[in-house]
Design a protein around this motif. Sequence first.
Motif, PDB file in Angstrom:
ATOM      1  N   MET A 184       0.852  -1.197   0.000  1.00  0.00           N
ATOM      2  CA  MET A 184       0.000   0.000   0.000  1.00  0.00           C
ATOM      3  C   MET A 184       0.880   1.236   0.000  1.00  0.00           C
ATOM      4  O   MET A 184       1.885   1.295   0.704  1.00  0.00           O
ATOM      5  CB  MET A 184      -0.927   0.004   1.222  1.00  0.00           C
ATOM      6  N   ASP A 185       0.518   2.250  -0.782  1.00  0.00           N
ATOM      7  CA  ASP A 185       1.309   3.461  -0.898  1.00  0.00           C
ATOM      8  C   ASP A 185       1.308   4.237   0.410  1.00  0.00           C
ATOM      9  O   ASP A 185       0.269   4.370   1.075  1.00  0.00           O
ATOM     10  CB  ASP A 185       0.741   4.329  -2.026  1.00  0.00           C
ATOM     11  N   ILE A 186       2.462   4.787   0.755  1.00  0.00           N
ATOM     12  CA  ILE A 186       2.599   5.470   2.035  1.00  0.00           C
ATOM     13  C   ILE A 186       1.703   6.701   2.112  1.00  0.00           C
ATOM     14  O   ILE A 186       1.193   7.053   3.184  1.00  0.00           O
ATOM     15  CB  ILE A 186       4.076   5.837   2.297  1.00  0.00           C
ATOM     16  N   GLN A 187       1.469   7.370   0.990  1.00  0.00           N
ATOM     17  CA  GLN A 187       0.606   8.538   0.991  1.00  0.00           C
ATOM     18  C   GLN A 187      -0.845   8.160   1.297  1.00  0.00           C
ATOM     19  O   GLN A 187      -1.560   8.889   1.985  1.00  0.00           O
ATOM     20  CB  GLN A 187       0.701   9.262  -0.357  1.00  0.00           C
ATOM     21  N   LEU A 188      -1.278   7.029   0.772  1.00  0.00           N
ATOM     22  CA  LEU A 188      -2.626   6.566   1.059  1.00  0.00           C
ATOM     23  C   LEU A 188      -2.792   6.251   2.543  1.00  0.00           C
ATOM     24  O   LEU A 188      -3.830   6.540   3.145  1.00  0.00           O
ATOM     25  CB  LEU A 188      -2.945   5.321   0.220  1.00  0.00           C
ATOM     26  N   VAL A 189      -1.741   5.665   3.130  1.00  0.00           N
ATOM     27  CA  VAL A 189      -1.789   5.373   4.564  1.00  0.00           C
ATOM     28  C   VAL A 189      -1.855   6.661   5.370  1.00  0.00           C
ATOM     29  O   VAL A 189      -2.613   6.780   6.336  1.00  0.00           O
ATOM     30  CB  VAL A 189      -0.563   4.535   4.982  1.00  0.00           C
ATOM     31  N   ARG A 190      -1.048   7.653   4.974  1.00  0.00           N
ATOM     32  CA  ARG A 190      -1.050   8.942   5.678  1.00  0.00           C
ATOM     33  C   ARG A 190      -2.432   9.583   5.630  1.00  0.00           C
ATOM     34  O   ARG A 190      -2.936  10.088   6.636  1.00  0.00           O
ATOM     35  CB  ARG A 190      -0.012   9.874   5.065  1.00  0.00           C
ATOM     36  N   GLU A 191      -3.062   9.570   4.446  1.00  0.00           N
ATOM     37  CA  GLU A 191      -4.397  10.155   4.300  1.00  0.00           C
ATOM     38  C   GLU A 191      -5.420   9.402   5.160  1.00  0.00           C
ATOM     39  O   GLU A 191      -6.320  10.004   5.753  1.00  0.00           O
ATOM     40  CB  GLU A 191      -4.817  10.128   2.830  1.00  0.00           C
ATOM     41  N   LYS A 192      -5.270   8.084   5.231  1.00  0.00           N
ATOM     42  CA  LYS A 192      -6.180   7.285   6.053  1.00  0.00           C
ATOM     43  C   LYS A 192      -6.018   7.633   7.524  1.00  0.00           C
ATOM     44  O   LYS A 192      -7.006   7.752   8.263  1.00  0.00           O
ATOM     45  CB  LYS A 192      -5.924   5.796   5.820  1.00  0.00           C
TER      46      LYS A 192
END
Length: 374
Positions: free
Chosen positions: A1-9
């Motif tokens: 999973m992309d780190i940016q997607l995790v940050r947004e989550k």
Amino acid sequence: MDIQLVREKLERVVGDSVEQRDLSLKEWSSWAKAAKAGNEVSGTTAVIKGKRLFIPWNQSEAGITGFEMDAKVVTESEIRLIELVVEAARGAGFSNVISSPGDEEERNTRLGQWIQAQLDRGLLHEEIPDQLNLKSRLTGTMVPFLLSYENRTHRDLTYKQLNKLLQSYFDGDITLVPLPGSREWLILVGESLLNGFKEESDEGQDTERGMLYDLCQGVYELISNEWGGTSHLSVLDPITPLQSLTSAVSLLRESLQLGRLFHLTEHIHLPWALYLERLIYSIPDEQRRQFLDQTVPHASSTVFTDNETLSTLETFFQLDCNVSETAKRLYIHRNTLLYRMDKIKQETGLDVRSFQDAVLVKLTLLLCKVTKRK
């Protein structure tokens, strides 16, 4: 999973900004020391330094990449949930995570954090999520024990110390789960431990519960002899952990609380022996006081604060109101015991040799322990 997607989550979870941050290994060591965890900080442990919270995501030769946010906007339970979110994201495709020497301890610690998060949210029947990677160990039927341990003169127990001792005691594989924010340990033992002690009859259940009590007593004596301190234990009938682990921990904790409140000198607190105590504790304080005022006049209430009287009554009820056995247990003559009972009757109007009066006296003893009387 992309780190940016995790940050947004994560931003959606905490309702505040979350920044991506890179730490050198030296900086990471400083954060770990600030968290008072030293080298024990694992690849999923959130750490706090000053007013900032850092959650590690990935390790490389250059250092640690992770997420940083304001520590004031999240509670302890939310931190545990954030760790679970990050761990789940890793399981979806990120393999280069921070290494840790204690994988089993780390997994079991995460389970304890998840259990506490569910308890804080009042969710007692949630199934253990796949990302905890523990389903293979928690299948089948297991016996749950809850150990509360405190030692004011020495350092607290470590996972390795206690796990080694319990593995030896149970002579088999167990799952030891440290619960966060307290000195409590959940111990899960395969039901096969009880093979040979089960029967289909009610007598068989009594035998099994007697076995569970003996196991608790054995753990208590083992810990007391090894480390001293104060231990309290509770145990339940066998459960299926995947579906009922959180509710089991809730009941075990309640049993420890009630046992320590009503039975100060005991260390083993069994939920099936605390039905009356649970009922008494659920009654509002005002109603408890009214009952006491109606049942026991203020002039005679001192009877239930006298140590000799309390000891006599507690022993009498423990031995099923058997006068001869009570006298033997207290090392007094039978006539001495009868004299004490007559004195109680004179001052309270209640004769504990009568079933109805004995019930009232028992209720009064329990109510006096938890009721504030003006």
